[in-house]
Design a protein around this motif. Structure first.
Motif, short mmCIF file in Angstrom:
data_model
loop_
_atom_site.label_atom_id
_atom_site.label_comp_id
_atom_site.label_asym_id
_atom_site.label_seq_id
_atom_site.Cartn_x
_atom_site.Cartn_y
_atom_site.Cartn_z
N MET A 1 0.83 -1.22 0.00
CA MET A 1 0.00 0.00 0.00
C MET A 1 0.86 1.26 0.00
SD MET A 1 -2.96 1.38 0.03
CE MET A 1 -4.33 0.33 0.49
N LEU A 2 1.98 1.22 0.72
CA LEU A 2 2.82 2.41 0.85
C LEU A 2 4.20 2.22 0.19
CD1 LEU A 2 1.92 3.54 4.49
CD2 LEU A 2 1.13 4.52 2.34
N GLU A 3 4.24 1.30 -0.78
CA GLU A 3 5.52 0.99 -1.43
C GLU A 3 6.21 2.25 -1.96
OE1 GLU A 3 5.07 -1.65 -4.75
OE2 GLU A 3 7.23 -2.06 -4.88
N ASN A 4 5.43 3.17 -2.50
CA ASN A 4 6.02 4.39 -3.09
C ASN A 4 5.70 5.65 -2.30
OD1 ASN A 4 7.12 2.99 -5.40
ND2 ASN A 4 4.99 2.72 -6.03
N PHE A 5 5.35 5.49 -1.04
CA PHE A 5 4.96 6.65 -0.22
C PHE A 5 6.18 7.38 0.32
CE2 PHE A 5 3.72 8.12 4.18
CZ PHE A 5 2.98 9.22 3.76
N VAL A 6 6.27 8.66 -0.01
CA VAL A 6 7.34 9.50 0.54
C VAL A 6 6.67 10.58 1.39
CG1 VAL A 6 9.31 10.98 0.01
CG2 VAL A 6 8.77 9.06 -1.50
N PRO A 7 6.80 10.48 2.71
CA PRO A 7 6.07 11.40 3.58
C PRO A 7 6.50 12.85 3.38
CG PRO A 7 6.99 9.58 4.85
CD PRO A 7 7.59 9.51 3.48
N PRO A 8 5.55 13.75 3.52
CA PRO A 8 5.89 15.17 3.40
C PRO A 8 6.33 15.79 4.73
CG PRO A 8 3.51 14.88 3.39
CD PRO A 8 4.11 13.53 3.59
N TYR A 9 6.51 14.98 5.75
CA TYR A 9 6.94 15.52 7.05
C TYR A 9 7.63 14.43 7.87
CZ TYR A 9 2.81 13.14 8.92
OH TYR A 9 1.88 12.19 9.26
N ASP A 10 8.32 14.87 8.93
CA ASP A 10 9.00 13.94 9.83
C ASP A 10 8.12 13.61 11.03
OD1 ASP A 10 11.55 13.43 8.76
OD2 ASP A 10 12.34 15.32 9.53
N ALA A 11 8.19 12.38 11.50
CA ALA A 11 7.58 12.03 12.79
C ALA A 11 8.31 12.82 13.88
CB ALA A 11 7.72 10.53 13.04
N THR A 12 7.63 13.08 14.99
CA THR A 12 8.28 13.78 16.10
C THR A 12 9.51 13.02 16.59
OG1 THR A 12 6.24 14.85 16.79
CG2 THR A 12 7.93 14.61 18.48
N VAL A 13 9.39 11.69 16.64
CA VAL A 13 10.52 10.86 17.08
C VAL A 13 11.73 11.07 16.15
CG1 VAL A 13 11.29 8.44 17.09
CG2 VAL A 13 9.21 9.09 18.32
N VAL A 14 11.47 11.11 14.85
CA VAL A 14 12.55 11.30 13.87
C VAL A 14 13.18 12.69 14.07
CG1 VAL A 14 13.03 11.54 11.39
CG2 VAL A 14 11.55 9.68 12.22
N GLU A 15 12.31 13.67 14.28
CA GLU A 15 12.79 15.04 14.50
C GLU A 15 13.62 15.12 15.79
OE1 GLU A 15 9.56 17.88 14.16
OE2 GLU A 15 10.80 19.31 15.27
N ASN A 16 13.14 14.44 16.85
CA ASN A 16 13.88 14.46 18.12
C ASN A 16 15.30 13.93 17.93
OD1 ASN A 16 11.62 15.41 19.41
ND2 ASN A 16 11.12 13.52 20.49
N TYR A 17 15.43 12.81 17.18
CA TYR A 17 16.78 12.24 16.99
C TYR A 17 17.63 13.11 16.07
CZ TYR A 17 15.78 8.08 19.65
OH TYR A 17 15.49 7.22 20.67
N ARG A 18 16.98 13.71 15.07
CA ARG A 18 17.72 14.60 14.18
C ARG A 18 18.30 15.77 14.99
NH1 ARG A 18 16.83 14.75 8.75
NH2 ARG A 18 14.67 14.11 8.90
N ARG A 19 17.44 16.34 15.84
CA ARG A 19 17.88 17.47 16.68
C ARG A 19 18.98 17.08 17.64
NH1 ARG A 19 12.51 20.42 18.62
NH2 ARG A 19 11.91 21.32 16.64
N ALA A 20 18.94 15.81 18.08
CA ALA A 20 19.96 15.35 19.04
C ALA A 20 21.26 15.00 18.33
CB ALA A 20 19.43 14.14 19.81
N GLY A 21 21.28 15.12 17.00
CA GLY A 21 22.52 14.93 16.26
C GLY A 21 22.74 13.52 15.72
#
Lengths: 484, 93
Positions: free
Chosen positions: A92-112
């Motif tokens: 169903m989501l084989e070609n799905f590219v989200p237009p935003y980050d999950a909060t968890v993903v953002e938290n880890y990105r911010r943490a470096g």
């Protein structure tokens, strides 16, 4: 480098023993070497990872103190990543590219942290073996003819094979703890509402909870410090300050009251698992913990209640996949109804369809009271069991899964046999309690998991108990024999 | 549940179930329902149903604009769009 804990890697990055680019390249090379066989990753984001690692190295050189700066991690492919495909293990989501980050993903990105890629999983997190993934099953690094557990089997296998120091995961009925047990790694499912569900593709919203799989409780605590947050974007997230989970890891277990539910040692428990768990209980006794037998009388009702509530919630949540706004769309739809039905019929796998149908049936006119209402009442009875138990004990301890990893196909034809894999883990989800699995032995060269369940928001205490166990034992540092 | 019941439920769920697998689907769903039927024997008289593990209630926030316009980004991932709208087969003649 891959044998080091995250805490040690952070130190080495700071004292310039190696750079984040070197560390990232090292893990990417390991993924190339091992993952064509294991299939624990759905996508590897090599270029983006190296770019992030370069930025991390610059920040490290400038003395930046961000907590996970330059540490590679992987995300379960259920967490939306802006610009990077997020499949949830489904066609169903084989070609799905989200237009935003999950909060968890953002938290880890911010943490470096540096994202190595996205890990394989049972389709829409529905499964206990990773066999329902559209992208093929994951092999257990300990026994390649066996399943890694599920639904976070990719995250667990990747950590077990040392392809990433840690990976995010989710747990609706055991999907962090059971694969952690089967792959011999450490996994924690926090209290319901502790980790934001924003951007985490929903399965059963009153049960789903994000968490972490790592090698040790110490690393899990460190990772949870970043993962847990108060998020206004998730209305079910509990606005409660996040403590420093690393700070209490070394508290003494001496005097801790540990309850062992007699119902968790039923006939269905593998004798090897039972004896490994008994030995672990002995270790806690040696550490001065007070062990007592407790009763959770409604244990056998957890799986039946779950298989009303989770499918009911999933049938509502997955109605969003309609072939209109994103996801799979059938060819040449005759009309709107045909578009919905064929897009969903083609896009979902058998287990997902089965659960949507069970949920739709349970919620349909005339059946709601008999199924959904009843299951929600039983859910309270199960929570009441824990409330009563926690009056006398600090944590509950028992097996995570009824047996070590089983062979591919062993439970394939019988959905109920697969559902019983989660017999010891589901109750914590129904009651919203934090739970962990840590390695406590090997049976036929396959890992056994010890489950620790805590009171609401008492993650620090189960992490503390897990860390003290890991100071006494070395099961967490064992690695599969084919993995160097 | 009979294979014909499966088609009714599948219609409610808007999922196309091929007639050739309807029987197999009915069998496996009946196995799940048998598991679930254990709940029937439990005395739940007077027990309040539990919808949330912490019995929390819906948290509300002020009705303020917090997101900027991301329409094009969201339309960009749709299977078919036209003039800034989602495209579906004709609904009304």
């Amino acid at each position: 480098m891959h044998q080091l804990t995250i805490t040690e890697q952070i130190k080495k990055l700071k004292d310039k023993t190696f750079s984040s680019v070197e560390l990232t390249q090292h893990y990417l090379a390991r993924i190339k070497k091992y993952d064509s066989e294991l299939n624990s990753f759905i996508s590897v984001t090599e270029d983006a990872a190296l770019e992030q690692a370069q930025s991390a190295d610059q920040a490290l050189a400038a003395g930046d103190e961000t907590p996970l700066l330059g540490i590679p991690i992987a995300h379960k492919d259920i967490f939306c990543t802006d610009g990077t495909p997020t499949t949830c293990g489904s066609k169903m989501l084989e070609n799905f590219v989200p237009p935003y980050d999950a909060t968890v993903v953002e938290n880890y990105r911010r943490a470096g942290a540096v994202m190595l890629g996205k890990t394989n999983m049972d389709e829409f997190a529905m499964g206990s073996s990773n066999e329902t993934s559209f992208f093929g099953p994951v092999r257990n690094p300990w026994a390649k003819d066996c399943v890694p557990g599920g639904s976070s089997g990719g995250s667990a296998a990747a950590v077990a094979a040392l392809l990433t120091p840690a990976a995010t995961a989710t747990d609706t009925g055991g999907s962090i703890r059971q694969p952690a047990a089967l792959c011999g790694v450490t996994g924690i499912k926090p209290t319901y509402g502790r980790v934001s569900r924003w951007g985490m593709i929903a399965f059963a919203s009153s049960l789903d909870q994000g968490g972490i799989i790592a090698r040790t409780a110490e690393d899990a605590a460190l990772m949870l410090n970043t993962m847990a947050s108060v998020d206004p974007k998730d209305s079910t997230n509990i606005p409660k300050d996040v403590p420093d989970y690393s700070a209490s890891l070394n508290n003494r277990v001496n005097g801790m009251r540990i309850g062992v539910p007699k119902e968790y040692f039923s006939d269905g428990l593998h004798p090897g698992t039972a004896s490994a768990v008994q030995e672990a209980i002995g270790t806690y006794e040696k550490l001065g913990a007070k062990i007592s037998e407790i009763s959770l009388p409604n244990t056998s009702l957890a799986v039946p209640a779950y298989y009303v509530i989770a499918p009911a919630e999933c049938s509502a949540n997955l109605s969003r996949f309609d072939g209109v706004r994103y996801g799979h769309r059938c060819e040449n739809p005759k009309n709107l109804e045909d578009l919905y039905k064929r897009s969903r019929g083609e896009g979902f796998g058998e287990e997902v369809k089965r659960r949507i149908l069970v949920g739709t049936y349970a919620l349909s006119a005339g059946y709601y009271d008999a199924y959904y209402h009843k299951a929600q009442q039983v859910r309270r009875l199960i929570k009441n069991d824990f409330d009563a138990a926690f009056e006398g004990v600090d944590i509950v301890l028992g097996p995570t899964a009824p047996s070590p990893a089983f062979a591919f196909g062993a439970k394939g034809a019988d959905p109920v046999a697969m559902y019983l894999e989660d017999i010891f883990t589901i109750a914590a989800n129904l009651a919203g309690l934090p739970g962990m699995s840590i390695p406590c032995g090997l049976v036929d060269d396959k890992p056994v998991g010890l489950q620790l369940i805590g009171k609401h928001f008492d993650e620090a205490r189960i992490l503390n108990a897990a860390h003290c166990f890991q100071r006494e034992t070395d099961f967490h540092s064992l690695t599969p024999k084919d993995i160097n | 549940m009979e294979p014909s019941d499966i088609q009714n439920i599948a219609h409610l769920a808007r999922i196309d179930i091929n007639a050739s697998v309807a029987e197999e689907t009915a069998t496996s769903i009946n196995d799940v329902l048998k598991l679930v039927d254990q709940l029937k024997s439990v005395d739940t008289e007077g027990v309040t149903p539990m919808a949330h593990p912490l019995d929390a209630i819906q948290r509300l926030r002020a009705d303020e604009v917090s997101e900027h316009d991301v329409r094009d980004k969201f339309l960009g991932i749709a299977p078919e769009t036209e003039d800034g709208l989602y495209l579906v087969p004709k609904v009304i003649d």
